[in-house]
Design an enzyme around this catalytic site. Structure first.
Site, mmCIF file in Angstrom:
data_model
loop_
_atom_site.group_PDB
_atom_site.id
_atom_site.type_symbol
_atom_site.label_atom_id
_atom_site.label_comp_id
_atom_site.label_asym_id
_atom_site.label_seq_id
_atom_site.Cartn_x
_atom_site.Cartn_y
_atom_site.Cartn_z
ATOM 1 N N CYS A 1 0.796 -1.234 0.000
ATOM 2 C CA CYS A 1 0.000 0.000 0.000
ATOM 3 C C CYS A 1 0.830 1.288 0.000
ATOM 4 C CB CYS A 1 -1.012 0.034 1.133
ATOM 5 S SG CYS A 1 -1.229 -1.479 2.047
ATOM 6 N N ARG B 1 7.074 -11.054 5.680
ATOM 7 C CA ARG B 1 6.807 -10.857 7.106
ATOM 8 C C ARG B 1 7.393 -12.044 7.858
ATOM 9 N NH1 ARG B 1 0.447 -9.575 6.238
ATOM 10 N NH2 ARG B 1 0.759 -7.999 4.624
ATOM 11 N N GLN C 1 0.756 -11.037 -2.911
ATOM 12 C CA GLN C 1 -0.658 -10.667 -2.816
ATOM 13 C C GLN C 1 -1.165 -10.265 -4.198
ATOM 14 O OE1 GLN C 1 -0.064 -7.462 0.047
ATOM 15 N NE2 GLN C 1 -1.201 -8.646 1.545
ATOM 16 N N ASP D 1 -2.783 -7.850 -5.072
ATOM 17 C CA ASP D 1 -3.150 -6.612 -4.402
ATOM 18 C C ASP D 1 -3.688 -5.573 -5.380
ATOM 19 O OD1 ASP D 1 -3.392 -5.269 -2.077
ATOM 20 O OD2 ASP D 1 -1.244 -5.043 -1.689
ATOM 21 N N HIS E 1 -5.131 -1.215 -5.036
ATOM 22 C CA HIS E 1 -5.612 -0.108 -4.218
ATOM 23 C C HIS E 1 -6.416 0.821 -5.092
ATOM 24 C CE1 HIS E 1 -2.241 -1.720 -1.872
ATOM 25 N NE2 HIS E 1 -3.114 -1.559 -0.903
ATOM 26 N N LYS F 1 -14.861 -3.066 6.612
ATOM 27 C CA LYS F 1 -14.411 -4.003 5.583
ATOM 28 C C LYS F 1 -15.415 -5.115 5.329
ATOM 29 C CE LYS F 1 -11.847 -6.816 8.861
ATOM 30 N NZ LYS F 1 -10.705 -7.665 9.120
ATOM 31 N N HIS G 1 -8.444 -1.128 -0.134
ATOM 32 C CA HIS G 1 -7.517 -2.232 -0.392
ATOM 33 C C HIS G 1 -8.381 -3.432 -0.765
ATOM 34 C CE1 HIS G 1 -4.477 -0.400 2.520
ATOM 35 N NE2 HIS G 1 -5.603 0.080 2.981
HETATM 36 ZN ZN LIG Z 1 -3.165 -2.388 0.957
#
Ligand SMILES: [Zn+2]
Ligand SMILES: [Zn+2]
Length: 641
Positions: free
Chosen positions: A337, A366, A384, A386, A388, A472, A518
């Site tokens: 992000c 991580r 991910q 991912d 945004h 969310k 997200h």
């Molecule tokens: Zn994010």
């Protein structure tokens, strides 16, 4: 009299001191027989505990999570009672319910407790359960509690009592067994009809390596014997489908101690499968107006200080990377992000430009504890899917609807037919815990609920489950074994736009903050592939599977014909391989079955002469003799998504 509000909103009057068991009885005897506990104003109570004030109550049975965990925690007491009877002098740690069953941490002294002891303990538990001993709650003073466990010689319970406040201590007793416990418990042990000890492990007292290692016994119990049988069958089936086992057999991924734990290595077949998933989603994303971006795997520490991720991951994750420059530090990225926020900031934005949607298959790192690592579902480096979205507050609903469409497209193409969505909202009693204006929260929460309803999603709404930075929506899918997995999440964020000072110029010519969303339909490629392997037991949808066919020549005489066929299929974009080994056809068929290759094309003299193939479909058997065009037709039909 007191007023009792039931979950359907109806209100009934009862005498003060009525128990939830009595409330159940007033509704129906059948219900009363099945009530394990009750939720009183959000807190779980024994069904025998008197209610003295106006309350809202929900009766809990085996079908409620709260009912189950009360049942299992009560079973932990029963197991402790059985263990004490069989191994006098043992000392007890703690015995909580967990997601599937419960455990108890025990100090056995000199006895080496092992799986050889399981049977004896299970029998004792059921023998004790049959006496239908009541679980009795009592308030005790701290002094009395200390006396009781001093006399018993249980230093672990004494340690626990030490941390409790006088006036706040309760005991529960069933039969000859008394435990320090807050409760709640089921009415009596008679509800427990089947017990199974699952495993033993070592566990340090209070999770601290400096303390003594106790024996942790994992077990599970059920209110019906048949449910235990079903559960064990399910476990057997789950073992066969374990993605770590199938991943190896199907040559999809591996791990290397040298590379490091939790860092998966994708083998050619796994990489090809993953790449197909990436292509599939990328294509859908382009259609939905996303733009692909690419960002580096590391960034300056300051980026994550700005985003707040350093505070969250810094201490407990991979440590900064140094450079020859004294005061320069970089971090492996824990999240994509912040990078995307910087892309948004790279030029001025007007309200007419919004929404912008940046997508990236971004790899993040991580440091998970080694005990937490598990195949592909818990790893230290993962990618991910991912994206945004940066939009105006009035666009949140439409964006949510579009993301929901995308997620459902994914589930549909991959055979996940059962799913629910959880909408997590803020706690209405504690609004100041959350960042962002009250008005924006109200709008966004309403938008999410409306979007989910318009898309016909089965949803549960959870108050107080939102992150501090936004509400969310999470998708839970049920796999072929009925297990639930969380996949796919859509999350509103008011925090990062603030931290990164993101702006757009509104129609009023003023500066405004965009809303950031997200979203990740798969969650991560690693976790998704793991869930998919277990869901379909390695029998991937035809469009995704590594090899769609295997040609099995009966002897080497037909190798040229096999080669010619594979070239023709290749032109039609159908992938597969030829088994040219000098093996009997029966063996070749069996090996292809193990590899779960969807179509076997057997070729011999007859096929070569007639320019056909003899087709066997995995799990469906013989399809007879087909010419190559007919076979291509079948594949094209089955791979259309
Ligand atoms: Zn994010
Ligand atoms: Zn208890």
């Amino acid at each position: 009299m007191i007023k009792i509000t039931l979950p359907d909103g109806s209100v009934r009057e009862y005498e003060k001191g009525t128990t939830s068991f009595q409330v159940a009885q007033s509704i129906s005897e059948g219900l009363a027989r099945n009530v394990l506990a009750a939720e009183i104003n959000g807190e779980i109570w024994d069904s025998s505990r008197p209610i003295n004030n106006d309350s809202s109550i929900k009766l809990l049975t085996w079908n409620d999570q709260g009912g189950k965990s009360t049942f299992w925690h009560s079973s932990a007491h029963l197991m402790a009672e059985a263990l004490e009877a069989l191994y006098p002098g043992i000392k007890l740690g703690i015995g909580p319910a967990i997601e599937t069953g419960f455990y108890y941490d025990i100090d056995f002294g000199d006895h080496q407790f092992s799986s050889d002891d399981f049977d004896k303990v299970e029998k004792k538990m059921i023998e004790l359960a049959k006496t239908k001993e009541e679980y009795k709650r009592s308030d005790v003073s701290k002094a009395d509690a200390i006396n009781y466990f001093t006399e018993k010689g249980d230093q672990y319970k004494l340690e626990l009592i030490d941390g409790l406040e006088d006036g706040n201590i309760t005991f529960y007793q069933q039969g000859n067994f008394t435990d320090l416990c807050r409760g709640p418990h089921i009415p009596n042990t008679g509800f427990i009809k089947a017990a199974k000890l699952m495993s033993v492990a070592g566990a340090y007292w209070r999770g601290d390596e400096k303390n003594k290692q106790l024996t942790r016994i994992y077990a599970v119990t059920f209110p019906k014997a048949s449910e235990l049988t079903d559960y064990l069958t399910l476990l057997e089936e789950a073992k066969k489908r374990d993605h770590r086992k199938l991943g190896k057999e199907l040559e999809l991924f591996t791990f290397s101690e040298k590379v490091g734990a939790g860092l998966p290595l994708w083998l050619p077949k796994g990489a090809a499968l993953r790449e197909r998933l990436v292509q599939f989603l990328s294509k859908a994303q382009v259609k939905a107006g996303y733009e692909q971006v690419i960002t580096p795997h590391i960034a300056q520490k300051e980026l994550y200080i700005t985003s707040g991720h350093y505070e969250k991951y810094g201490k407990d994750s991979f440590q900064p990377i140094r450079t020859p420059n004294e005061d320069e530090e970089f971090l492996l990225k824990p999240m994509n992000c912040p990078h995307h926020c910087e892309i948004y900031r790279s030029k001025p934005r007007s309200y007419k430009d919004l929404p912008v949607r940046y997508a990236e298959f971004g790899t993040v790192y991580r440091y998970e504890q080694s005990g937490e690592l598990h195949g592909l579902t818990r790893v230290r480096g993962f990618t991910q899917d991912d994206a945004h979205l940066f939009c105006r507050p009035d666009q949140v609903k439409e964006e949510f609807e579009k993301v929901i469409d995308l997620v459902l497209h994914v589930f549909n193409a991959l055979g996940f037919e059962e799913y629910t969505a959880q909408v997590s909202l803020r706690d209405p009693e504690n609004k100041d815990k959350y960042i962002g204006s009250d008005e924006n929260w109200q709008k966004a929460e309403a938008a999410i609920i409306e979007a989910a309803a318009e898309k016909g999603l089965k949803t549960v709404v959870e108050l107080g489950e939102a992150a501090f930075y936004g509400p969310k929506l999470d998708f839970m899918v049920k796999d072929a074994l009925g297990r639930k997995w969380q996949l796919g999440t859509i999350q509103v964020d008011y925090n990062l736009p603030e931290r990164f000072q993101l702006e757009y110029t509104g129609s009023d010519n003023q500066k405004h903050r965009p809303v950031m969303i997200h979203r990740a339909p798969f969650g991560s490629m690693e976790r998704f592939v793991a869930v998919l392997i277990e869901h379909c037991a390695g029998n991937f949808p035809l469009w995704l599977t590594p090899e769609q066919y295997i040609i099995l020549p009966i002897s080497e005489k037909y190798a040229d014909y096999a080669k010619k066929l594979s070239e023709e299929l290749n032109i039609s974009d159908i992938r597969g391989l030829i088994d040219n080994r000098d093996e009997k056809i029966g063996k070749k068929i069996r090996d292809a079955e193990i590899k779960k290759i969807p179509f076997m094309l057997i070729v011999g003299e007859k096929e070569q002469e007639e320019n056909t193939v003899s087709v066997r479909k995995h799990g469906a058997g013989d399809l007879g003799s087909l010419n190559i065009d007919q076979f291509v037709e079948i594949i094209k039909k089955e791979t259309a998504i």
